[in-house]
Design a protein around this motif. Structure first.
Motif, PDB file in Angstrom:
ATOM      1  N   ALA A  15       0.974  -1.136   0.655  1.00  0.00           N
ATOM      2  CA  ALA A  15      -0.444   0.188   0.099  1.00  0.00           C
ATOM      3  C   ALA A  15       1.202   0.633  -0.024  1.00  0.00           C
ATOM      4  CB  ALA A  15      -1.035   0.078   1.420  1.00  0.00           C
ATOM      5  N   GLY A  16       0.068   2.258  -1.028  1.00  0.00           N
ATOM      6  CA  GLY A  16       1.508   3.561  -0.765  1.00  0.00           C
ATOM      7  C   GLY A  16       2.511   3.711  -1.394  1.00  0.00           C
ATOM      8  N   LEU A  17       2.956   2.439  -1.809  1.00  0.00           N
ATOM      9  CA  LEU A  17       4.432   1.872  -2.674  1.00  0.00           C
ATOM     10  C   LEU A  17       3.824   2.117  -4.565  1.00  0.00           C
ATOM     11  CD1 LEU A  17       7.639   2.371  -2.799  1.00  0.00           C
ATOM     12  CD2 LEU A  17       6.736  -0.576  -2.828  1.00  0.00           C
ATOM     13  N   PHE A  18       3.846   2.565  -5.230  1.00  0.00           N
ATOM     14  CA  PHE A  18       3.796   2.956  -7.006  1.00  0.00           C
ATOM     15  C   PHE A  18       4.760   2.684  -7.806  1.00  0.00           C
ATOM     16  CE2 PHE A  18       0.963   5.140  -4.001  1.00  0.00           C
ATOM     17  CZ  PHE A  18      -0.688   4.761  -5.139  1.00  0.00           C
ATOM     18  N   THR A  19       4.409   2.456  -8.725  1.00  0.00           N
ATOM     19  CA  THR A  19       5.464   2.188 -10.302  1.00  0.00           C
ATOM     20  C   THR A  19       4.981   3.326 -11.439  1.00  0.00           C
ATOM     21  OG1 THR A  19       6.044   0.231  -9.736  1.00  0.00           O
ATOM     22  CG2 THR A  19       7.010   0.601 -12.394  1.00  0.00           C
ATOM     23  N   GLU A  20       5.957   3.827 -11.806  1.00  0.00           N
ATOM     24  CA  GLU A  20       5.056   4.960 -13.348  1.00  0.00           C
ATOM     25  C   GLU A  20       6.619   5.169 -14.385  1.00  0.00           C
ATOM     26  OE1 GLU A  20       2.889   8.168 -13.163  1.00  0.00           O
ATOM     27  OE2 GLU A  20       2.979   7.412 -11.975  1.00  0.00           O
ATOM     28  N   ASP A  49      23.080  12.848 -12.279  1.00  0.00           N
ATOM     29  CA  ASP A  49      22.769  13.350 -11.968  1.00  0.00           C
ATOM     30  C   ASP A  49      21.512  14.361 -11.527  1.00  0.00           C
ATOM     31  OD1 ASP A  49      25.785  14.113 -13.092  1.00  0.00           O
ATOM     32  OD2 ASP A  49      24.394  14.701 -15.335  1.00  0.00           O
ATOM     33  N   THR A  50      21.229  14.083 -11.918  1.00  0.00           N
ATOM     34  CA  THR A  50      19.608  13.999 -10.899  1.00  0.00           C
ATOM     35  C   THR A  50      19.104  13.910  -9.967  1.00  0.00           C
ATOM     36  OG1 THR A  50      18.966  11.849 -10.810  1.00  0.00           O
ATOM     37  CG2 THR A  50      18.485  13.363 -13.339  1.00  0.00           C
ATOM     38  N   GLN A  51      19.858  13.335  -8.711  1.00  0.00           N
ATOM     39  CA  GLN A  51      19.902  13.312  -7.408  1.00  0.00           C
ATOM     40  C   GLN A  51      18.759  12.921  -7.243  1.00  0.00           C
ATOM     41  OE1 GLN A  51      21.990  16.659  -5.475  1.00  0.00           O
ATOM     42  NE2 GLN A  51      23.460  15.997  -6.313  1.00  0.00           N
ATOM     43  N   ALA A  52      18.305  11.698  -7.845  1.00  0.00           N
ATOM     44  CA  ALA A  52      16.695  12.191  -8.022  1.00  0.00           C
ATOM     45  C   ALA A  52      16.089  10.704  -7.293  1.00  0.00           C
ATOM     46  CB  ALA A  52      16.352  10.455  -9.210  1.00  0.00           C
ATOM     47  N   ARG A  53      16.997  10.079  -6.345  1.00  0.00           N
ATOM     48  CA  ARG A  53      17.044   9.055  -4.595  1.00  0.00           C
ATOM     49  C   ARG A  53      17.089  10.120  -4.122  1.00  0.00           C
ATOM     50  NH1 ARG A  53      18.963   3.292  -3.842  1.00  0.00           N
ATOM     51  NH2 ARG A  53      17.927   3.619  -6.057  1.00  0.00           N
ATOM     52  N   THR A  54      17.961  11.155  -3.600  1.00  0.00           N
ATOM     53  CA  THR A  54      18.115  11.830  -2.489  1.00  0.00           C
ATOM     54  C   THR A  54      16.566  13.185  -2.254  1.00  0.00           C
ATOM     55  OG1 THR A  54      20.506  11.511  -2.436  1.00  0.00           O
ATOM     56  CG2 THR A  54      19.621  13.551  -1.190  1.00  0.00           C
ATOM     57  N   ARG A  55      16.433  13.428  -3.696  1.00  0.00           N
ATOM     58  CA  ARG A  55      16.053  14.442  -3.644  1.00  0.00           C
ATOM     59  C   ARG A  55      14.503  14.523  -3.951  1.00  0.00           C
ATOM     60  NH1 ARG A  55      17.884  18.489  -8.478  1.00  0.00           N
ATOM     61  NH2 ARG A  55      16.622  20.032  -7.790  1.00  0.00           N
ATOM     62  N   THR A  56      13.566  12.989  -4.453  1.00  0.00           N
ATOM     63  CA  THR A  56      12.591  12.919  -4.625  1.00  0.00           C
ATOM     64  C   THR A  56      12.012  11.189  -3.891  1.00  0.00           C
ATOM     65  OG1 THR A  56      12.631  11.195  -6.166  1.00  0.00           O
ATOM     66  CG2 THR A  56      12.283  13.453  -6.826  1.00  0.00           C
ATOM     67  N   LYS A  57      13.481  10.699  -3.205  1.00  0.00           N
ATOM     68  CA  LYS A  57      12.993   9.562  -2.585  1.00  0.00           C
ATOM     69  C   LYS A  57      12.519   8.152  -3.395  1.00  0.00           C
ATOM     70  CE  LYS A  57      14.262  11.176   1.662  1.00  0.00           C
ATOM     71  NZ  LYS A  57      16.215  11.655   1.113  1.00  0.00           N
ATOM     72  N   THR A  58      12.347   8.241  -4.750  1.00  0.00           N
ATOM     73  CA  THR A  58      11.957   7.582  -5.465  1.00  0.00           C
ATOM     74  C   THR A  58      13.314   6.583  -5.989  1.00  0.00           C
ATOM     75  OG1 THR A  58      12.234   9.105  -7.589  1.00  0.00           O
ATOM     76  CG2 THR A  58      10.536   8.682  -6.251  1.00  0.00           C
ATOM     77  N   SER A  59      13.211   5.806  -6.631  1.00  0.00           N
ATOM     78  CA  SER A  59      14.317   4.767  -7.430  1.00  0.00           C
ATOM     79  C   SER A  59      13.802   4.127  -8.828  1.00  0.00           C
ATOM     80  CB  SER A  59      13.690   3.227  -6.415  1.00  0.00           C
ATOM     81  OG  SER A  59      14.842   3.373  -5.327  1.00  0.00           O
ATOM     82  N   VAL A  90       9.898   3.441  -9.296  1.00  0.00           N
ATOM     83  CA  VAL A  90       9.137   2.894  -7.918  1.00  0.00           C
ATOM     84  C   VAL A  90       8.808   4.142  -6.932  1.00  0.00           C
ATOM     85  CG1 VAL A  90       8.529   1.557  -6.388  1.00  0.00           C
ATOM     86  CG2 VAL A  90       9.522   0.769  -8.863  1.00  0.00           C
ATOM     87  N   GLY A  91       7.912   4.501  -5.652  1.00  0.00           N
ATOM     88  CA  GLY A  91       7.958   4.960  -5.299  1.00  0.00           C
ATOM     89  C   GLY A  91       6.348   5.519  -4.769  1.00  0.00           C
ATOM     90  N   SER A 103       3.416  11.189  -4.162  1.00  0.00           N
ATOM     91  CA  SER A 103       4.258  11.792  -4.162  1.00  0.00           C
ATOM     92  C   SER A 103       5.859  12.447  -4.741  1.00  0.00           C
ATOM     93  CB  SER A 103       3.738  12.621  -2.270  1.00  0.00           C
ATOM     94  OG  SER A 103       4.404  11.675  -2.209  1.00  0.00           O
ATOM     95  N   GLY A 104       6.299  11.463  -4.338  1.00  0.00           N
ATOM     96  CA  GLY A 104       8.001  10.728  -4.894  1.00  0.00           C
ATOM     97  C   GLY A 104       7.515  11.007  -6.002  1.00  0.00           C
ATOM     98  N   LEU A 105       6.817   9.965  -7.069  1.00  0.00           N
ATOM     99  CA  LEU A 105       6.686  10.434  -8.141  1.00  0.00           C
ATOM    100  C   LEU A 105       6.090  11.504  -8.580  1.00  0.00           C
ATOM    101  CD1 LEU A 105       5.288   6.236  -8.482  1.00  0.00           C
ATOM    102  CD2 LEU A 105       7.585   7.461  -8.785  1.00  0.00           C
ATOM    103  N   GLU A 106       5.461  12.127  -8.055  1.00  0.00           N
ATOM    104  CA  GLU A 106       5.074  13.424  -8.694  1.00  0.00           C
ATOM    105  C   GLU A 106       6.326  14.492  -8.379  1.00  0.00           C
ATOM    106  OE1 GLU A 106       1.429  14.203  -6.589  1.00  0.00           O
ATOM    107  OE2 GLU A 106       0.396  13.537  -7.401  1.00  0.00           O
TER     108      GLU A 106
END
Length: 80
Positions: free
Chosen positions: A2-7, A24-34, A63-64, A67-70
């Motif tokens: 629950a609460g985990l989505f794939t986009e 360069d995106t630092q996506a995991r750190t900045r958005t808590k997504t993988s 995956v996240g 809100s993280g995926l947004e």
């Protein structure tokens, strides 16, 4: 889970990260997504690393939380 989505997010040509590398995106750190994969045409890149190149039109598989995926979508689109 629950609460985990794939986009699937397409990297726009106007993205500040198009032509760079995933790190360069630092996506995991900045958005808590993988980011778990990238689809580029007929090529599938599973488990991309920080040095994986990003090209305009790549489909980013992430995956996240919702809100993280947004946040990731905004990051990839605008760099913010």
């Amino acid at each position: 889970v629950a609460g985990l989505f794939t986009e699937q997010l397409v990297l726009p040509a106007t993205s500040p990260y198009a032509g760079g590398v995933l790190g360069d995106t630092q996506a995991r750190t900045r958005t808590k997504t993988s980011i778990v994969g990238i689809v580029r045409g007929s090529e599938i890149i599973p488990s991309p690393t920080p040095v994986t190149p990003l090209h305009a039109g790549d489909t980013i598989i992430a995956v996240g939380t919702r809100s993280g995926l947004e946040a990731l979508a905004l990051l990839l689109d605008r760099g913010a």
